[in-house]
Design an enzyme around this catalytic site. Structure first.
Site, short mmCIF file in Angstrom:
data_model
loop_
_atom_site.label_atom_id
_atom_site.label_comp_id
_atom_site.label_asym_id
_atom_site.label_seq_id
_atom_site.Cartn_x
_atom_site.Cartn_y
_atom_site.Cartn_z
CG HIS A 1 -33.90 -7.38 -42.61
ND1 HIS A 1 -34.33 -7.38 -41.30
CD2 HIS A 1 -34.49 -6.31 -43.20
CE1 HIS A 1 -35.15 -6.37 -41.12
NE2 HIS A 1 -35.28 -5.70 -42.24
NE ARG B 1 -33.66 -3.98 -35.94
CZ ARG B 1 -32.55 -3.28 -36.19
NH1 ARG B 1 -31.84 -2.78 -35.20
NH2 ARG B 1 -32.15 -3.08 -37.43
#
Lengths: 226, 540
Positions: free
Chosen positions: B318, B338
């Site tokens: 990740h 994000r």
């Protein structure tokens, strides 16, 4: 590189010097422990690492999750990774979503003296005493909602003078609420019936036989739900 | 809290921030992506892997750290053990107390089998408990299992085993129904309609959730129910080797009481391995999102008994794991950060990649910045990372956006003195999931008769890449299937004389192939963290 600040801590009475940046859990490992009990997800979700501690010169007894609490200088600590509590065994299908169901299995909820110790020690900052009060009243919706973020670490039960095991009460309330009060999803029921009637079997069989290129084409031309 | 040195570096981030609002860094071209993956994604780092020298998958690549454990000696070497002295004699032995093990035990019990569940730590100590996002199931009118099937195959780059994907998607609504009937509190609208959302790579909104505690809610419900239904559970009792019978079929396991340090024999007609993944092996020195117990024990035991591994050379990293504060090192920073516009920045406050590249590409780009270009930020504990400029979210979406959209993240960081509304987060890719495992068929059977595998321990369902929300699903689909089949199968099984000859054979094979085990013994059971290395790095 900066000099590492060290602090003195006392694990089960023995003194160790550890970097001040560590969590209690990391500090125990730094000191040489290989944890068996008292260590789980290490991310504040599983409730394995309830810890009690005192700071020299301070009369108060503090609690926290070892993986979510930083060490402090002159911290005296011990883990209570296992606090005995008996979980009632019940059949959720047979029970009604009511105060009497909770009272049958956990009658001690009515012994609550309102001291608020449970709420004060909760590492999730839940209003534990309040959800016990909802349980007493049979307000399952509020009890379920208020107790939902419980990680069942057992710190509440460890401090309860009325011997209530709050986290077991919470899960029974939530299961009764989820099972008997929240309406079942109608679309889910329909889909399950379709699957049982083998509605999608032929299509799935067809897809399984497809060559990778054919599947790729299907995949690349998918319609994406907005 | 950031150190004065780090605060000084943050000034550079603040300096460039106004110029970055509303300006997207260019996306990589397909060639650039291929190149960064090839050079920096951990799956492409040749030194990270080696071909196995022994066993059914001999010659195939596995991560070095896993190969070390597969090519190690048994803990039972030199242990006096009488296999005739049976401590537990059951129909179905379930090893592992996470979501897959609990589901398997419940189904087997329902079939009337005598079930014993043993688990290394506490019942429920597993990655299941930590899963936040959700669980996929095609149960909405405009969705269907075939649509789900295509999503899964595409996500896995079409390498998945079709029979397993079919089982996954067709059972999914049944699994949700099963959970609903147990009282699992899914997020619902007033009339009971499930609140569902998209996940990466889904074509329909089919992610079901229970706040952001989805895995915890499922796990605690299954555990509660298993105890109510009278499943026998032994905690802090791991299995260390499988036992076969003289016909080569699974016949039980050698258990190890972690507290008394005794070895005990459990005989069973069928055995289900549900022992989870391997994040705690820290492949290529990565931190991990995984539970303390994720040490690949099930892979080691199964492989030693002759079960075949699949897709062991593909690992999910990740891109946004926390690199600081050290107290939350490696823990997940949700992709939504994000998604809301936060960008990656290096030590000079410069952006170096488009912020919404796919997980594998984003991870590789961050590693390139830190390792290849040496432009990462080093923390007092010797970790390196890049900034994820969360305050940008407030500039884009307005003040208060973080509290509204990312309350869990705000709380997680503020616990350790970082206000992500005002200061950027420091992140680095983190080891998240093993895409592969012991190969199973659609009933959860391995190639060893009477040996079943379920959960992250199993491989083949996700091919080379798993989609979000399909892991909580797979542990339940294949946990249930394994439990059901193992219970039925057990009715016709007569366990022959028990043996550990396969352990001797394993040791012989190590020697014949010239493997230097360098004193290694496995399964690992518990990781060991003394942090001496961390300290040494820090005081250099």
């Amino acid at each position: 590189m900066a000099q590492v600040e060290m602090v003195d801590i006392y694990l089960m009475g023995k003194k160790y010097s550890v970097p001040e940046s560590l969590t209690i859990m990391d500090a125990m490992e730094f000191a040489g422990y290989q944890l068996k009990r008292g260590c789980g997800c290490r991310a504040g979700f599983c409730g394995a690492c309830g810890t009690v501690y005192r700071i020299a010169g301070d009369y108060e007894l503090y609690v926290g999750l070892a993986c979510q609490t930083k060490v402090e200088h002159n911290m005296y600590l011990a883990q209570i990774p296992f606090f005995p509590a008996v979980k009632a065994e019940y059949d959720v299908d047979e029970l009604t979503p009511s105060a009497s169901s909770l009272a049958t299995y956990y009658p001690e909820i009515y012994r609550c003296i309102g001291c608020n110790s449970c709420t004060n020690v909760c590492p999730q900052d839940l209003n534990v005493m309040q959800y016990v009060a909802y349980a007493q009243r049979g307000d399952l919706e509020r009890c379920a909602s208020e107790s939902f973020d419980c990680i069942m670490c057992g710190l509440c039960a460890s401090r309860c003078p009325a011997h209530i095991v709050q986290y077991h009460v919470g899960i029974l309330a939530r299961r009764l609420y989820g099972k008997h009060v929240l309406p079942p999803a109608p679309h889910l029921q329909e889909r399950v019936e379709e699957i049982k009637a083998k509605k999608y079997d032929a299509d799935l069989d067809e897809l399984m036989k497809k060559a990778t290129d054919e599947l790729k084409e299907l995949y690349n031309s998918r319609e994406i739900e907005k | 809290m950031y150190t004065p040195e780090m605060k000084e570096l943050i000034k550079k981030v603040e300096e460039t921030r106004p110029q970055r609002v509303g300006v997207d860094f260019p996306r990589m071209t397909p060639e650039e992506r291929t190149e960064v993956l090839k050079n920096y994604h951990p799956d492409f780092i040749e030194e990270g892997f080696r071909p196995l020298k022994i066993g059914v998958n001999k010659g195939e690549n596995a991560p070095q750290e896993l190969a070390d454990l597969l090519e190690a000696r048994s803990r039972l070497e030199g242990v006096e053990l009488n296999l005739e002295e049976v401590a537990y004699d059951v129909d179905v032995l379930v090893i592992g107390g996470g979501g897959a093990g609990a589901a398997a035990a419940l189904m087997a019990k329902e079939q009337g089998a005598e079930v014993l569940l043993v688990t290394k730590l506490r019942f429920g100590d597993a990655n299941t408990m930590m899963a936040q996002g959700g669980i996929q199931a095609a149960d909405k009118p405009h969705d269907s299992p075939p649509i789900h099937y295509v999503d899964v195959m595409g996500g896995g780059h079409f390498t998945n085993i079709p029979e397993l994907v079919r089982a996954l998607v067709n059972d999914a609504p049944m699994v949700i129904k099963w959970l609903e009937e147990m009282g699992t509190m899914f997020d619902k609208e007033g009339n009971g309609t499930m609140v569902t959302a998209h996940g990466g790579g889904t074509s329909r909104k089919r992610m079901h959730a229970a706040r952001d505690y989805t895995g915890a809610e499922i796990m605690r419900t299954l555990r509660d129910e298993a105890i109510n239904r009278g499943v026998d559970v032994i905690e802090f009792c791991s299995a260390v080797e499988l036992i076969l019978d003289e016909e080569g079929k699974a016949g039980g396991a050698v258990l190890y009481n972690l507290e008394t340090e005794e070895y005990l024999v459990a005989r069973a007609k069928t055995v289900i391995l549900a022992m989870g993944g391997a994040g705690r092996l820290h492949y290529q020195n990565f931190p991990t999102t995984n539970h303390y117990g994720a040490t690949a024990d099930g892979l080691v035991m199964g492989y030693r008994a002759g079960a075949k591994l699949a897709f062991m050379d593909t690992i999910q990293y990740h891109p946004t794991g926390a690199a600081y504060p050290p107290q939350i090192l490696g823990l997940l920073v949700t992709e939504a950060v994000r998604g809301r516009g936060a960008t990656f920045l290096n030590i000079d406050g410069e952006q170096f990649t488009y912020h919404l590249e796919t997980r594998d590409v984003a991870s590789a780009a961050i590693i390139r910045e830190c390792v290849g270009r040496k432009k990462g930020i080093t923390t007092p504990t010797g970790m390196v990372g890049v900034w994820l400029d969360s305050p940008l979210i407030e500039l884009i979406h307005g003040e208060g956006a973080i509290e509204r959209m990312l309350p869990a993240m705000l709380r997680q960081f503020s616990r350790f003195g970082v206000d992500i509304r005002k200061e950027p987060m420091l992140i680095y890719p983190t080891l998240h999931y093993q895409n592969g495992g012991l190969l199973i068929d659609e009933h959860g059977q391995s190639n060893i008769e009477n040996l079943y595998v379920a959960g992250e321990n199993a491989g083949g369902i996700h091919g080379r890449n798993r989609l979000m929300g399909n892991s909580l699903l797979d542990i339940l689909v294949f946990g249930r299937r394994a439990g059901l089949h193992a219970a039925e199968k057990s009715k016709g099984v007569e366990v022959k004389k028990l043996t550990l000859d396969h352990i001797d054979a394993h040791h012989r094979e190590l020697e014949e192939n010239g493997v230097d085990t360098a004193g290694r013994v496995s399964p690992m059971l518990l990781p060991r963290y003394t942090h001496r290395e961390v300290l040494e790095t820090a005081v250099e």
